[in-house]
Design a protein around this motif. Sequence first.
Motif, PDB file in Angstrom:
ATOM      1  N   UNK A  32       6.537 -24.953  16.058  1.00 21.29           N
ATOM      2  CA  UNK A  32       5.304 -24.963  16.816  1.00 21.29           C
ATOM      3  C   UNK A  32       4.597 -23.642  16.792  1.00 21.29           C
ATOM      4  N   UNK A  33       5.159 -22.628  17.451  1.00 18.48           N
ATOM      5  CA  UNK A  33       4.527 -21.322  17.541  1.00 18.48           C
ATOM      6  C   UNK A  33       4.608 -20.567  16.227  1.00 18.48           C
ATOM      7  N   UNK A  34       5.623 -20.837  15.420  1.00 20.74           N
ATOM      8  CA  UNK A  34       5.884 -19.969  14.281  1.00 20.74           C
ATOM      9  C   UNK A  34       5.470 -20.550  12.957  1.00 20.74           C
ATOM     10  N   UNK A  35       5.239 -21.834  12.914  1.00 21.09           N
ATOM     11  CA  UNK A  35       4.737 -22.484  11.725  1.00 21.09           C
ATOM     12  C   UNK A  35       5.585 -22.175  10.500  1.00 21.09           C
ATOM     13  N   UNK A  36       4.893 -22.021   9.362  1.00 13.95           N
ATOM     14  CA  UNK A  36       5.610 -21.957   8.084  1.00 13.95           C
ATOM     15  C   UNK A  36       6.264 -20.608   7.819  1.00 13.95           C
ATOM     16  N   UNK A  37       6.180 -19.681   8.761  1.00 11.34           N
ATOM     17  CA  UNK A  37       6.802 -18.389   8.513  1.00 11.34           C
ATOM     18  C   UNK A  37       8.296 -18.419   8.780  1.00 11.34           C
ATOM     19  N   UNK A  38       8.825 -19.592   9.118  1.00 12.35           N
ATOM     20  CA  UNK A  38      10.265 -19.689   9.347  1.00 12.35           C
ATOM     21  C   UNK A  38      10.914 -20.442   8.196  1.00 12.35           C
ATOM     22  N   UNK A  39      12.093 -19.979   7.802  1.00 14.58           N
ATOM     23  CA  UNK A  39      12.776 -20.602   6.672  1.00 14.58           C
ATOM     24  C   UNK A  39      13.503 -21.891   7.052  1.00 14.58           C
ATOM     25  N   UNK A 182      14.979 -12.194   9.533  1.00 12.21           N
ATOM     26  CA  UNK A 182      14.001 -11.108   9.427  1.00 12.21           C
ATOM     27  C   UNK A 182      13.178 -11.295   8.156  1.00 12.21           C
ATOM     28  N   UNK A 183      11.865 -11.165   8.297  1.00 10.14           N
ATOM     29  CA  UNK A 183      10.975 -11.313   7.147  1.00 10.14           C
ATOM     30  C   UNK A 183      10.320 -10.012   6.720  1.00 10.14           C
ATOM     31  N   UNK A 217      -2.319  -8.649  13.797  1.00 10.91           N
ATOM     32  CA  UNK A 217      -3.390  -8.796  12.807  1.00 10.91           C
ATOM     33  C   UNK A 217      -3.033  -9.773  11.693  1.00 10.91           C
ATOM     34  N   UNK A 218      -1.729  -9.892  11.383  1.00 12.22           N
ATOM     35  CA  UNK A 218      -1.309 -10.747  10.279  1.00 12.22           C
ATOM     36  C   UNK A 218      -0.575 -11.996  10.707  1.00 12.22           C
ATOM     37  N   UNK A 219      -0.221 -12.081  11.981  1.00 11.18           N
ATOM     38  CA  UNK A 219       0.396 -13.312  12.480  1.00 11.18           C
ATOM     39  C   UNK A 219       1.855 -13.510  12.110  1.00 11.18           C
ATOM     40  N   UNK A 220       2.533 -12.467  11.620  1.00  8.88           N
ATOM     41  CA  UNK A 220       3.979 -12.591  11.377  1.00  8.88           C
ATOM     42  C   UNK A 220       4.668 -12.533  12.742  1.00  8.88           C
ATOM     43  N   UNK A 221       5.563 -13.491  13.027  1.00  9.86           N
ATOM     44  CA  UNK A 221       6.108 -13.578  14.387  1.00  9.86           C
ATOM     45  C   UNK A 221       6.940 -12.331  14.723  1.00  9.86           C
ATOM     46  N   UNK A 222       6.896 -11.860  15.958  1.00 10.37           N
ATOM     47  CA  UNK A 222       7.571 -10.619  16.347  1.00 10.37           C
ATOM     48  C   UNK A 222       9.069 -10.628  16.056  1.00 10.37           C
ATOM     49  N   UNK A 585      -0.059 -15.837  20.469  1.00  9.60           N
ATOM     50  CA  UNK A 585       0.669 -15.331  21.642  1.00  9.60           C
ATOM     51  C   UNK A 585       0.385 -16.065  22.942  1.00  9.60           C
ATOM     52  N   UNK A 586      -0.295 -17.209  22.885  1.00  8.15           N
ATOM     53  CA  UNK A 586      -0.531 -17.945  24.134  1.00  8.15           C
ATOM     54  C   UNK A 586       0.798 -18.457  24.691  1.00  8.15           C
ATOM     55  N   UNK A 587       0.898 -18.488  25.991  1.00 11.27           N
ATOM     56  CA  UNK A 587       2.137 -18.922  26.644  1.00 11.27           C
ATOM     57  C   UNK A 587       2.453 -20.379  26.320  1.00 11.27           C
ATOM     58  N   UNK A 588       3.730 -20.684  26.241  1.00  6.17           N
ATOM     59  CA  UNK A 588       4.196 -22.062  26.105  1.00  6.17           C
ATOM     60  C   UNK A 588       4.656 -22.570  27.462  1.00  6.17           C
TER      61      UNK A 588
END
Length: 591
Positions: A32-39, A182-183, A217-222, A585-588
């Motif tokens: 949901x929050x992290x989309x395709x940046x997760x493996x 870690x990415x 700025x790039x949307x990579x999750x913290x 970063x909107x709250x869930x």
Amino acid sequence: MESTLKDIRDGASVLDMDPTSTIDGGVEDVYGEDRATEDQLVTPWTFSVASGYSLLRDPQYNKGLAFTLKERDTHYLRGLLPPAVVTQDLQVRKLMNSIRQYEVPLQKYIAMMELQERNERLFYKVLIDNVEELLPVVYTPTVGEACQKYGSIFKRPQGLYISLNEKGKILEVLKNWPERSIQVIVVTDGERILGLGDLGCQGMGIPVGKLSLYTALGGVRPSACLPITIDVGTNNEQLLKDEFYIGLRQRRATGQEYAELLHEFMTAVKQNYGEKVLVQFEDFANHNAFELLAKYGTTHLVLNDDIQGTAAVVLAGVVAALKLIGGSLADHKFLFLGAGEAGTGIAELIALEISKRTKTPVEETRKKIWLVDSKGLIVNSRKDSLQHFKKPWAHEHEPVKDLLGAVKAIKPTVLIGSSGVGRTFTKEVVEAMASYNEKPLILALSNPTSQSECTAEEAYTWTKGRAIFASGSPFDPVEYNGKVYVPGQSNNAYIFPGIGLGLVISGAIRVHDDMLLAASEALATQVTQENYDKGLIYPPFSNIRKISAHIAANVAAKAYELGVATRLPRPKNLVKCAESSMYTPTYRGYR
């Protein structure tokens, strides 16, 4: 009392969301929050997070007064918070009101770092919503002062510290970090922090700041970002004598000892995080920076922001400026003050772009570019005494001792400062540029502001308002002869977050020069006519996430084209894929 939140299955973390939505290209959005940046794309798993008092102390999940009454009951928070329930937007307004009360930039920096340690999503929401105002606070120029005083303001570690004491145990140290997926790693050894020199272990402020921008700025999750400082000592006598210094109290290790530690680090990173983790080298001294990039560029996914990121953002500014100064890239003559990482990196990328556009060998296109170092113009007669990275720029010419002499001899159309020395674009130098060019392009890139080669006011005043000007650190608009000039900022923050996102969404395993050219071209196309009308050669930072998505798409497209992308099949629409991959970063809502 139970100490965990209700187990949440199907990869939905602790959040209410639809775990079955998909993004372009068929990647299942299980986070949901992290989309395709997760493996871990489709594997169901179980996740629990501490609740009650511990939940309020967990910056990743804490929402402060934004917890609803139902959430306060479900997660044992009733009575631990005042009765008011507020929105995240109200929290943002309250925090900005508080931050604006501070007159000293370092106080604003500390307030932002404390917020990051208390409430991660709110930190990023504040930063994204107020990016133009807060970028100089969390990054240059304020981060430079923060690094100088890092020992005094240090409260909670925000990354990993790997020192000579950890030699032989670096893999174990990496495993101490709580996040496994870690990415992006940003690493420094603190030897050349901005234009401030050797700050040793206190250089950690740079990786922390850079990774904040990767997310904002790039949307990579913290949770996919890891700041690292490699501490091999410092040659800064002031720090070695400072009772508050937080690093090793010894002079810098060099040679084989240094090389072995870095090699163990790079090997451990790949072993622990895999082939696709991006390692960004930051603020290494010239001699190490070039060597590390050359050594690991063929075996790891590495980027040196000082050499490659700076080059890409400056090239974008130069390409965009052609609409104001006229001509093609090949028509112009470039003169650099500074022949270190930044100067030679920018020069090489400009030469590559001219070569690509004109189908001319890069050895020929380099002849349009001249560099001045501390000993004067780099010419053939000096070749034997030059460092290897300066040799390609030694052209046939009589020796010239200083910048003013070089400007008069070369008559450049573009003057670029990357010297790290302030006030070196003197009145005589700038006036000489104006005498040869109707619209001289002047880029004073050194950071922080105190090290800028000239100010915006000086550039506009000494050229009678004709200069096209951009700098590394921000300057306020300047009024001259009744007209307001808005100086651009040639800030790496325009480019590296987008490059990183592009590498992540394509699953790239190597960085190629063509990807940097693709990033530059994407940034240059984002400058609008409205921006040009103000004399700007960079778009405003208020659109940065949109800009980063376009850069990411261009970089990813080039990765697929070059055959170094591993995330298959290639999404049909890479811009849409990049935008949907971005962390928000909107709250869930918690169940």
